[in-house]
Enzyme design. Structure first.
Site, PDB file in Angstrom:
ATOM      1  N   SER A  64       0.821  -1.214   0.000  1.00  0.00           N
ATOM      2  CA  SER A  64       0.000   0.000   0.000  1.00  0.00           C
ATOM      3  C   SER A  64       0.856   1.266   0.000  1.00  0.00           C
ATOM      4  CB  SER A  64      -0.904   0.016   1.229  1.00  0.00           C
ATOM      5  OG  SER A  64      -1.597  -1.203   1.364  1.00  0.00           O
TER       6      SER A  64
HETATM    7  N1  SAH Z   1      -0.985  -3.809   3.529  1.00  0.00           N
HETATM    8  C1  SAH Z   1      -0.367  -4.743   2.617  1.00  0.00           C
HETATM    9  C2  SAH Z   1      -1.136  -4.722   1.327  1.00  0.00           C
HETATM   10  C3  SAH Z   1      -1.231  -6.050   0.683  1.00  0.00           C
HETATM   11  S1  SAH Z   1      -2.259  -6.104  -0.765  1.00  0.00           S
HETATM   12  C4  SAH Z   1       1.069  -4.306   2.438  1.00  0.00           C
HETATM   13  O1  SAH Z   1       1.416  -3.247   2.965  1.00  0.00           O
HETATM   14  O2  SAH Z   1       1.861  -5.005   1.790  1.00  0.00           O
HETATM   15  C5  SAH Z   1      -3.645  -7.013  -0.126  1.00  0.00           C
HETATM   16  C6  SAH Z   1      -3.397  -8.435   0.247  1.00  0.00           C
HETATM   17  O3  SAH Z   1      -4.666  -9.012   0.600  1.00  0.00           O
HETATM   18  C7  SAH Z   1      -2.831  -9.328  -0.856  1.00  0.00           C
HETATM   19  O4  SAH Z   1      -1.635  -9.891  -0.427  1.00  0.00           O
HETATM   20  C8  SAH Z   1      -3.916 -10.383  -1.069  1.00  0.00           C
HETATM   21  O5  SAH Z   1      -3.395 -11.677  -1.360  1.00  0.00           O
HETATM   22  C9  SAH Z   1      -4.622 -10.382   0.281  1.00  0.00           C
HETATM   23  N2  SAH Z   1      -5.968 -10.956   0.265  1.00  0.00           N
HETATM   24  C10 SAH Z   1      -6.950 -10.828  -0.663  1.00  0.00           C
HETATM   25  N3  SAH Z   1      -8.047 -11.540  -0.320  1.00  0.00           N
HETATM   26  C11 SAH Z   1      -7.760 -12.133   0.884  1.00  0.00           C
HETATM   27  C12 SAH Z   1      -8.467 -13.017   1.750  1.00  0.00           C
HETATM   28  N4  SAH Z   1      -9.707 -13.447   1.481  1.00  0.00           N
HETATM   29  N5  SAH Z   1      -7.857 -13.417   2.882  1.00  0.00           N
HETATM   30  C13 SAH Z   1      -6.586 -13.013   3.189  1.00  0.00           C
HETATM   31  N6  SAH Z   1      -5.866 -12.188   2.404  1.00  0.00           N
HETATM   32  C14 SAH Z   1      -6.437 -11.751   1.260  1.00  0.00           C
END
Ligand code: SAH
Length: 215
Positions: A64
């Site tokens: 993010s």
């Molecule tokens: N805050 C994180 C952002 C990651 S992007 C950072 O700073 O890196 C969002 C993440 O949510 C992705 O890795 C994706 O795989 C995960 N995601 C999507 N659907 C999900 C679910 N049902 N359960 C767990 N994680 C999920």
């Protein structure tokens, strides 16, 4: 956690991108200064680690934008004693920021390779108040509920019921909600059996997906 490497870039990031846009919580600003974002992204993007936008982290996912991480952390109103559930560990960057602001972080990710990399990065920073789970975040983390704060890093079309059930009385949930192109960041506060939801602003997160990917 102390990391002097690229500290000057983080100082500039905090005043020019985060404080300048109105984030005031001192503990949040301090945490954003402390966490070395460059350790959470692929080497090829290292030069851009402190720039004002999300970056790819593999598996089609992104880390993010720093301001969004800070804004969401401030919206959770953490004082230090909370148990926090995070859905969507991704790189583990936001997890690391939250680990400095609350007592215990429970983080769920559905993509194994991302979860393991995040686990290793946080271990290298000697962060030891985070529990990791490979799982489908739509179900939250029943065994560890209730949580004082819940934060979603991927967008569902609506807030899953499991999460509302797992929110403690007085607890805050911050989440992007809606389809890509029409997502709103919302904060829901639980007051007994009532849930007060306020819209914060429009955002663009990756969508939440069902099921687990073990590669
Ligand atoms: N805050 C994180 C952002 C990651 S992007 C950072 O700073 O890196 C969002 C993440 O949510 C992705 O890795 C994706 O795989 C995960 N995601 C999507 N659907 C999900 C679910 N049902 N359960 C767990 N994680 C999920």
């Amino acid at each position: 956690m102390t990391c002097e490497e690229r500290k000057d870039e983080r100082d500039v990031m905090v005043w020019s991108q985060i404080a300048a846009r109105g984030v005031r919580d001192r503990r949040v600003l301090e945490a954003m200064r402390a966490v070395p974002r460059h350790l959470f992204i692929p080497q090829s993007y290292s030069a851009e680690a402190y720039d004002d936008y999300p970056l790819p982290i593999g598996s089609g996912q992104t880390i993010s934008q720093p301001y969004i991480v800070a804004f969401m952390a401030e919206a959770l109103a953490l004082k230090g004693s909370e148990r926090v559930l995070e859905i969507g560990t991704g790189s583990g960057y936001q997890t690391a920021v939250l680990s400095l602001l609350a007592q215990e972080i429970y983080t769920v990710e559905r993509i194994a390779v991302l979860l393991e990399r995040a686990r290793a990065t946080l271990a290298s920073l000697k962060i030891d108040n985070v529990e990791f789970r490979l799982g489908d975040g739509f179900y939250g983390w029943e065994e560890e509920a209730p949580f004082d704060a819940i934060v979603l890093s991927a967008a569902p079309s609506d807030i899953p019921n499991a999460m509302l059930r797992q929110l403690a009385d007085g607890g805050r949930l911050v989440a992007p909600v809606g389809p890509l192109g029409a997502q709103t960041l919302v904060r829901t506060t639980r007051r007994g059996a009532h849930f007060d939801t306020e819209a914060l602003f429009d955002v663009a997160f990756v969508p939440m997906r069902h099921g687990v990917s073990d590669i």
